[in-house]
Design a protein around this motif. Structure first.
Motif, PDB file in Angstrom:
ATOM      1  N   GLN A 213       1.421  12.217   1.991  1.00  0.00           N
ATOM      2  CA  GLN A 213       0.998  11.036   1.237  1.00  0.00           C
ATOM      3  C   GLN A 213       1.206  11.242  -0.264  1.00  0.00           C
TER       4      GLN A 213
ATOM      5  N   PHE B 117       3.643   9.080  -2.635  1.00  0.00           N
ATOM      6  CA  PHE B 117       3.100   8.446  -3.842  1.00  0.00           C
ATOM      7  C   PHE B 117       3.931   8.796  -5.066  1.00  0.00           C
TER       8      PHE B 117
ATOM      9  N   LEU C 189       0.545  -2.722  -2.841  1.00  0.00           N
ATOM     10  CA  LEU C 189       0.342  -1.810  -1.711  1.00  0.00           C
ATOM     11  C   LEU C 189      -0.816  -0.849  -1.977  1.00  0.00           C
ATOM     12  N   HIS C 190      -0.891  -0.365  -3.196  1.00  0.00           N
ATOM     13  CA  HIS C 190      -1.958   0.592  -3.495  1.00  0.00           C
ATOM     14  C   HIS C 190      -3.309  -0.079  -3.651  1.00  0.00           C
ATOM     15  N   LYS C 191      -3.350  -1.338  -4.098  1.00  0.00           N
ATOM     16  CA  LYS C 191      -4.607  -2.082  -4.128  1.00  0.00           C
ATOM     17  C   LYS C 191      -5.094  -2.332  -2.704  1.00  0.00           C
ATOM     18  N   GLY C 192      -4.171  -2.775  -1.853  1.00  0.00           N
ATOM     19  CA  GLY C 192      -4.527  -3.034  -0.458  1.00  0.00           C
ATOM     20  C   GLY C 192      -4.988  -1.773   0.249  1.00  0.00           C
ATOM     21  N   LYS C 193      -4.337  -0.668  -0.053  1.00  0.00           N
ATOM     22  CA  LYS C 193      -4.699   0.610   0.553  1.00  0.00           C
ATOM     23  C   LYS C 193      -6.118   1.026   0.140  1.00  0.00           C
ATOM     24  N   SER C 194      -6.454   0.830  -1.144  1.00  0.00           N
ATOM     25  CA  SER C 194      -7.785   1.224  -1.615  1.00  0.00           C
ATOM     26  C   SER C 194      -8.851   0.303  -1.037  1.00  0.00           C
TER      27      SER C 194
ATOM     28  N   ILE D 251      -8.714  -1.238   1.922  1.00  0.00           N
ATOM     29  CA  ILE D 251      -8.863  -0.846   3.321  1.00  0.00           C
ATOM     30  C   ILE D 251      -9.653   0.462   3.420  1.00  0.00           C
ATOM     31  N   LYS D 252      -9.374   1.396   2.538  1.00  0.00           N
ATOM     32  CA  LYS D 252     -10.082   2.679   2.537  1.00  0.00           C
ATOM     33  C   LYS D 252     -11.567   2.477   2.264  1.00  0.00           C
TER      34      LYS D 252
END
Length: 95
Positions: free
Chosen positions: A10, A14, A77-82, A84-85
Motif C-alpha cells: 500500500q 501510494f 480515491l484517498h478521501k473515499g478510502k479514509s 471507508i476506513k
C-alpha cells in the motif's frame, strides 16, 4: 491485523501515485514554459506567431485538464478510502 506485505504494498502504491501526480504537473509546467518560449521566440525573430498561438490555445488547456483530472481522482480515491476506513473502525467499536 493487517499483513506486513500488504502494508508495504500500500505504501509503494501510494508513493507511485504521488510520483505520478507530481510528474504530470511538472510535465504540464514544462510544456507551458516551452510553448511560451516558442511564442516569445517567434516574436523576437519577427516570425508569424500564429502556429505557436494555435498550439498553445489547444495544448495548454488539454494538459492542464488532464493534470487536474489525475489530481482529482487521486484526492477523491484517498478521501473515499479514509471515509471507508473510519466507517469500518466505527463499526468495529460498536460490535
Amino acid at each position: 491485523m493487517t499483513n506486513p506485505t500488504s502494508s508495504t504494498r500500500q505504501h509503494i502504491i501510494f508513493f507511485a501515485q504521488i510520483a505520478s501526480v507530481s510528474l504530470i504537473w511538472i510535465f504540464v509546467i514544462l510544456i507551458s514554459v516551452w510553448i511560451f518560449n516558442l511564442l516569445f521566440l517567434a516574436i523576437e525573430l519577427n516570425d508569424v506567431p500564429e502556429a505557436s498561438i494555435g498550439i498553445s490555445i489547444v495544448a495548454i488547456p488539454v494538459f492542464l485538464t488532464l493534470a487536474a483530472i489525475l489530481t482529482y481522482v487521486f484526492v477523491g480515491l484517498h478521501k473515499g478510502k479514509s471515509i471507508i476506513k473510519k466507517q469500518l473502525e466505527k463499526d468495529q467499536h460498536e460490535t
